[in-house]
Design a protein around this motif. Structure first.
Motif, PDB file in Angstrom:
ATOM      1  N   GLU A  53       0.831  -1.212   0.000  1.00  0.00           N
ATOM      2  CA  GLU A  53       0.000   0.000   0.000  1.00  0.00           C
ATOM      3  C   GLU A  53       0.862   1.257   0.000  1.00  0.00           C
ATOM      4  O   GLU A  53       0.599   2.211  -0.727  1.00  0.00           O
ATOM      5  N   ALA A  54       1.919   1.226   0.825  1.00  0.00           N
ATOM      6  CA  ALA A  54       2.811   2.393   0.893  1.00  0.00           C
ATOM      7  C   ALA A  54       3.483   2.632  -0.455  1.00  0.00           C
ATOM      8  O   ALA A  54       3.642   3.778  -0.893  1.00  0.00           O
ATOM      9  N   MET A  55       3.819   1.559  -1.145  1.00  0.00           N
ATOM     10  CA  MET A  55       4.461   1.717  -2.455  1.00  0.00           C
ATOM     11  C   MET A  55       3.493   2.285  -3.492  1.00  0.00           C
ATOM     12  O   MET A  55       3.878   3.057  -4.355  1.00  0.00           O
ATOM     13  N   MET A  56       2.217   1.867  -3.371  1.00  0.00           N
ATOM     14  CA  MET A  56       1.210   2.391  -4.291  1.00  0.00           C
ATOM     15  C   MET A  56       1.009   3.889  -4.074  1.00  0.00           C
ATOM     16  O   MET A  56       0.663   4.617  -4.993  1.00  0.00           O
ATOM     17  N   GLU A  57       1.199   4.333  -2.846  1.00  0.00           N
ATOM     18  CA  GLU A  57       0.957   5.748  -2.543  1.00  0.00           C
ATOM     19  C   GLU A  57       2.127   6.657  -2.893  1.00  0.00           C
ATOM     20  O   GLU A  57       1.948   7.840  -3.112  1.00  0.00           O
ATOM     21  N   HIS A  58       3.308   6.105  -2.930  1.00  0.00           N
ATOM     22  CA  HIS A  58       4.493   6.911  -3.219  1.00  0.00           C
ATOM     23  C   HIS A  58       4.432   7.417  -4.669  1.00  0.00           C
ATOM     24  O   HIS A  58       3.854   6.768  -5.524  1.00  0.00           O
ATOM     25  N   SER A  59       5.029   8.604  -4.934  1.00  0.00           N
ATOM     26  CA  SER A  59       4.872   9.159  -6.290  1.00  0.00           C
ATOM     27  C   SER A  59       6.033   8.788  -7.243  1.00  0.00           C
ATOM     28  O   SER A  59       5.960   9.053  -8.426  1.00  0.00           O
ATOM     29  N   TRP A  60       7.093   8.190  -6.755  1.00  0.00           N
ATOM     30  CA  TRP A  60       8.198   7.689  -7.580  1.00  0.00           C
ATOM     31  C   TRP A  60       8.745   8.708  -8.580  1.00  0.00           C
ATOM     32  O   TRP A  60       8.684   8.480  -9.789  1.00  0.00           O
ATOM     33  N   PRO A  61       9.302   9.796  -8.090  1.00  0.00           N
ATOM     34  CA  PRO A  61       9.863  10.779  -9.032  1.00  0.00           C
ATOM     35  C   PRO A  61      10.984  10.194  -9.890  1.00  0.00           C
ATOM     36  O   PRO A  61      11.211  10.641 -11.014  1.00  0.00           O
ATOM     37  N   GLY A  62      11.683   9.179  -9.366  1.00  0.00           N
ATOM     38  CA  GLY A  62      12.750   8.553 -10.165  1.00  0.00           C
ATOM     39  C   GLY A  62      12.246   7.350 -10.952  1.00  0.00           C
ATOM     40  O   GLY A  62      13.020   6.585 -11.528  1.00  0.00           O
ATOM     41  N   ASN A  63      10.915   7.181 -10.934  1.00  0.00           N
ATOM     42  CA  ASN A  63      10.253   6.136 -11.719  1.00  0.00           C
ATOM     43  C   ASN A  63      10.795   4.726 -11.472  1.00  0.00           C
ATOM     44  O   ASN A  63      11.116   4.388 -10.349  1.00  0.00           O
ATOM     45  N   ILE A  64      10.891   3.937 -12.541  1.00  0.00           N
ATOM     46  CA  ILE A  64      11.177   2.512 -12.363  1.00  0.00           C
ATOM     47  C   ILE A  64      12.585   2.295 -11.796  1.00  0.00           C
ATOM     48  O   ILE A  64      12.805   1.392 -10.996  1.00  0.00           O
ATOM     49  N   GLU A 118      14.075   4.183  -9.653  1.00  0.00           N
ATOM     50  CA  GLU A 118      13.964   4.430  -8.212  1.00  0.00           C
ATOM     51  C   GLU A 118      13.318   3.221  -7.521  1.00  0.00           C
ATOM     52  O   GLU A 118      13.793   2.758  -6.486  1.00  0.00           O
ATOM     53  N   LEU A 119      12.265   2.709  -8.145  1.00  0.00           N
ATOM     54  CA  LEU A 119      11.567   1.566  -7.546  1.00  0.00           C
ATOM     55  C   LEU A 119      12.508   0.370  -7.425  1.00  0.00           C
ATOM     56  O   LEU A 119      12.525  -0.331  -6.411  1.00  0.00           O
ATOM     57  N   LYS A 120      13.306   0.159  -8.442  1.00  0.00           N
ATOM     58  CA  LYS A 120      14.203  -1.003  -8.449  1.00  0.00           C
ATOM     59  C   LYS A 120      15.199  -0.916  -7.282  1.00  0.00           C
ATOM     60  O   LYS A 120      15.334  -1.870  -6.507  1.00  0.00           O
ATOM     61  N   SER A 121      15.855   0.210  -7.132  1.00  0.00           N
ATOM     62  CA  SER A 121      16.848   0.264  -6.050  1.00  0.00           C
ATOM     63  C   SER A 121      16.165   0.296  -4.690  1.00  0.00           C
ATOM     64  O   SER A 121      16.693  -0.230  -3.709  1.00  0.00           O
ATOM     65  N   PHE A 122      14.969   0.851  -4.660  1.00  0.00           N
ATOM     66  CA  PHE A 122      14.184   0.845  -3.420  1.00  0.00           C
ATOM     67  C   PHE A 122      13.883  -0.596  -2.977  1.00  0.00           C
ATOM     68  O   PHE A 122      14.062  -0.962  -1.814  1.00  0.00           O
ATOM     69  N   VAL A 123      13.468  -1.404  -3.934  1.00  0.00           N
ATOM     70  CA  VAL A 123      13.129  -2.801  -3.634  1.00  0.00           C
ATOM     71  C   VAL A 123      14.374  -3.561  -3.172  1.00  0.00           C
ATOM     72  O   VAL A 123      14.343  -4.335  -2.216  1.00  0.00           O
ATOM     73  N   GLU A 124      15.481  -3.302  -3.836  1.00  0.00           N
ATOM     74  CA  GLU A 124      16.708  -4.016  -3.485  1.00  0.00           C
ATOM     75  C   GLU A 124      17.168  -3.659  -2.069  1.00  0.00           C
ATOM     76  O   GLU A 124      17.593  -4.526  -1.300  1.00  0.00           O
ATOM     77  N   GLY A 130       8.224  -5.685   5.544  1.00  0.00           N
ATOM     78  CA  GLY A 130       7.187  -4.853   6.150  1.00  0.00           C
ATOM     79  C   GLY A 130       7.497  -3.375   5.999  1.00  0.00           C
ATOM     80  O   GLY A 130       8.515  -2.992   5.422  1.00  0.00           O
ATOM     81  N   LEU A 131       6.590  -2.550   6.531  1.00  0.00           N
ATOM     82  CA  LEU A 131       6.757  -1.095   6.446  1.00  0.00           C
ATOM     83  C   LEU A 131       8.099  -0.640   6.991  1.00  0.00           C
ATOM     84  O   LEU A 131       8.737   0.259   6.455  1.00  0.00           O
ATOM     85  N   GLY A 132       8.528  -1.291   8.077  1.00  0.00           N
ATOM     86  CA  GLY A 132       9.772  -0.909   8.748  1.00  0.00           C
ATOM     87  C   GLY A 132      11.017  -1.127   7.892  1.00  0.00           C
ATOM     88  O   GLY A 132      12.066  -0.547   8.163  1.00  0.00           O
ATOM     89  N   ASP A 133      10.896  -1.943   6.853  1.00  0.00           N
ATOM     90  CA  ASP A 133      12.061  -2.220   6.001  1.00  0.00           C
ATOM     91  C   ASP A 133      12.160  -1.228   4.838  1.00  0.00           C
ATOM     92  O   ASP A 133      13.107  -1.274   4.064  1.00  0.00           O
ATOM     93  N   LEU A 134      11.138  -0.383   4.718  1.00  0.00           N
ATOM     94  CA  LEU A 134      11.100   0.508   3.549  1.00  0.00           C
ATOM     95  C   LEU A 134      11.757   1.843   3.847  1.00  0.00           C
ATOM     96  O   LEU A 134      11.501   2.445   4.882  1.00  0.00           O
ATOM     97  N   VAL A 135      12.593   2.291   2.930  1.00  0.00           N
ATOM     98  CA  VAL A 135      13.189   3.625   3.059  1.00  0.00           C
ATOM     99  C   VAL A 135      12.903   4.396   1.776  1.00  0.00           C
ATOM    100  O   VAL A 135      13.508   4.136   0.740  1.00  0.00           O
ATOM    101  N   PHE A 136      11.932   5.313   1.864  1.00  0.00           N
ATOM    102  CA  PHE A 136      11.608   6.122   0.685  1.00  0.00           C
ATOM    103  C   PHE A 136      12.593   7.277   0.591  1.00  0.00           C
ATOM    104  O   PHE A 136      12.912   7.905   1.593  1.00  0.00           O
ATOM    105  N   SER A 137      13.061   7.535  -0.629  1.00  0.00           N
ATOM    106  CA  SER A 137      13.954   8.689  -0.786  1.00  0.00           C
ATOM    107  C   SER A 137      13.155   9.961  -0.606  1.00  0.00           C
ATOM    108  O   SER A 137      12.043  10.062  -1.125  1.00  0.00           O
ATOM    109  N   PRO A 138      13.717  10.952   0.075  1.00  0.00           N
ATOM    110  CA  PRO A 138      13.000  12.214   0.206  1.00  0.00           C
ATOM    111  C   PRO A 138      12.904  12.906  -1.153  1.00  0.00           C
ATOM    112  O   PRO A 138      13.790  12.717  -1.995  1.00  0.00           O
ATOM    113  N   ALA A 139      11.819  13.637  -1.358  1.00  0.00           N
ATOM    114  CA  ALA A 139      11.635  14.327  -2.642  1.00  0.00           C
ATOM    115  C   ALA A 139      12.713  15.385  -2.809  1.00  0.00           C
ATOM    116  O   ALA A 139      13.166  15.980  -1.836  1.00  0.00           O
ATOM    117  N   ILE A 140      13.117  15.604  -4.069  1.00  0.00           N
ATOM    118  CA  ILE A 140      14.106  16.656  -4.343  1.00  0.00           C
ATOM    119  C   ILE A 140      13.350  17.937  -4.647  1.00  0.00           C
ATOM    120  O   ILE A 140      12.511  17.966  -5.545  1.00  0.00           O
TER     121      ILE A 140
END
Ligand SMILES: Nc1ncnc2c1ncn2[C@@H]1O[C@H](COP(=O)(O)OP(=O)(O)OP(=O)(O)O)[C@@H](O)[C@H]1O
Ligand SMILES: [Mg+2]
Length: 394
Positions: free
Chosen positions: A352-363, A365-371, A383-393
């Protein structure tokens, strides 16, 4: 022609049913049919309704039983339960069994119904478009490197299919990380040039004074330091495809030379007048607004129009709906396999958190985020605790 949405109304109160039909047909182009019982309705279900409204209190089969049977028949049929009295238990049960909406018969029923049906209509239309696109794509497996089931992704595959058949110059546009290079290589590897080389050159990454010789090659002694003949990228791509990446960054003098190449299909190495025939399919990519560059005087207008011939625009990830999840799962599977991390999955909250994120770096960004998330998580559930979203530029 626009697809006409087919609505089946199951309602034993004929007056009420007729009013529903009238409400829905007077302003919208819907095709509404009334059935007075579940039994009668099921004799006609093979006519494939898109939306069914079900009166809760019916003689014979009950509303909830009808709902269940519809869902067993075809998950995709949208359903609305219409109930005479407000009963939370019924509403909960209806939603549990997959009803899309639950409404009460009162003064607002008709306007509510119209509103909900409009919502569902959009969903149905999108699904139809996606189905049509899927049918038009001859062999989806050929495009396995392009993950996605959204309308945007399927449209891209369809465009690629058109480009790959011909030798046209195509321009691939889209924000950074939307998959422009992936698409360019898909065009190459699905075309009849697939046995030839695929050469990608990033214009922005090469110093201006070297780019010309990088592209066209040079003869020995063409300039200081040119101590031997060198083959350029255009020649290297002989029989195959060249991708001129970040074409918006090309310096204006070189644009003039490129335009000649596009028109004449010939090049000259730097330091030579001898023309060499080119057998190369040319693709270009940019994440810039080329029209804007033209206005600023940084991009030749004639080259701009030449590049508009065949456009493949890649929409940003935030406009690709559920593809976020398909891509995330794909990257997770690949990464875990490569790094022997065992099988991992995302928790519902993480998705759900990933669906809500706007992904300014697109795919990308998503790839390195997942890794990163895969490495962070200590169990097989991310889980949510393992996710680190990059702050918007900003
Ligand atoms: N539809 C897709 N399915 C699977 N992977 C994809 C898809 N699109 C892009 N990727 C992956 O996302 C990353 C970025 O893709 P790519 O390099 O093609 O983007 P780009 O548009 O060229 O970016 P840039 O503008 O920064 O050059 C790559 O790792 C690529 O493999
Ligand atoms: Mg790129």
């Amino acid at each position: 022609m626009e697809y006409i949405i087919k609505i089946f109304v199951i309602e034993d109160d004929l007056m009420f049913g007729k009013m529903m039909k009238y409400t829905l047909e007077k302003e919208h182009n819907y095709d509404v049919t009334i059935f007075q019982s579940g039994e009668e309705f099921f004799e006609h279900i093979h006519l494939n309704p898109d939306i069914v409204t079900i009166d809760y209190n019916l003689p014979g089969m009950s509303g909830l039983d009808i709902l269940k049977k519809i869902k067993n028949y075809n998950q995709n049929i949208a359903t609305i339960i219409v109930s005479g009295q407000e009963e939370v238990k019924v509403a909960v049960e209806a939603y549990k069994r997959g009803a899309d909406y639950y409404i009460i018969k009162n003064d607002h029923t008709f306007s509510e119904l119209e509103h909900f049906i409009n919502n569902l209509t959009q969903r149905v239309r999108l699904k139809k478009e996606v189905e049509t696109l899927k049918e038009q794509i001859i062999d989806r497996s050929k495009y396995a490197s392009i993950i996605g089931e959204s309308k945007a992704a399927l449209q891209t595959v369809k465009l690629i299919q058109k480009v790959e058949k011909s030798n046209v110059l195509a321009l691939i546009t889209g924000e950074s990380g939307t998959g422009k290079e992936v698409v360019a290589s898909a065009i190459h590897y699905n075309s009849n040039r697939r046995k030839g080389p695929f050469v990608a050159i990033n214009i922005a990454a090469i110093p201006e004074d070297l780019i010309e010789s990088e592209l066209f090659g040079h003869e020995k002694g063409a300039f200081t330091g040119a101590d031997s003949r060198r083959i350029g990228k255009f020649e290297e791509a002989k029989g195959g495809t060249i991708l001129l990446d970040e074409i918006g960054e090309m310096e204006i003098n070189l644009q003039t030379k490129l335009l000649r190449v596009l028109q004449e299909h010939k090049i000259c190495r730097v330091g030579s007048n001898k023309e060499i025939n080119l057998d190369v399919r040319i693709l270009a990519a940019t994440n810039q607004h080329l029209g804007q560059r033209v206005k600023e005087g940084k991009f030749r207008e004639d080259l701009y129009y030449r590049l508009q011939g065949f456009l493949v625009h890649l929409p940003p990830l935030r406009e690709r709906g559920n593809d976020v999840i398909l891509l995330a799962r794909h990257f997770l599977r690949e990464f875990c396999l490569q790094n022997k991390l065992g099988e991992k999955t995302f928790s519902k909250e993480a998705l759900e958190a990933m669906m809500e994120h706007s992904w300014p770096g697109n795919i990308r960004e998503l790839k390195s985020f997942v890794e990163r998330a895969a490495l962070m998580s200590e169990t097989e559930k991310i889980g949510l605790g393992d996710l680190v979203f990059s702050p918007a530029i900003n």
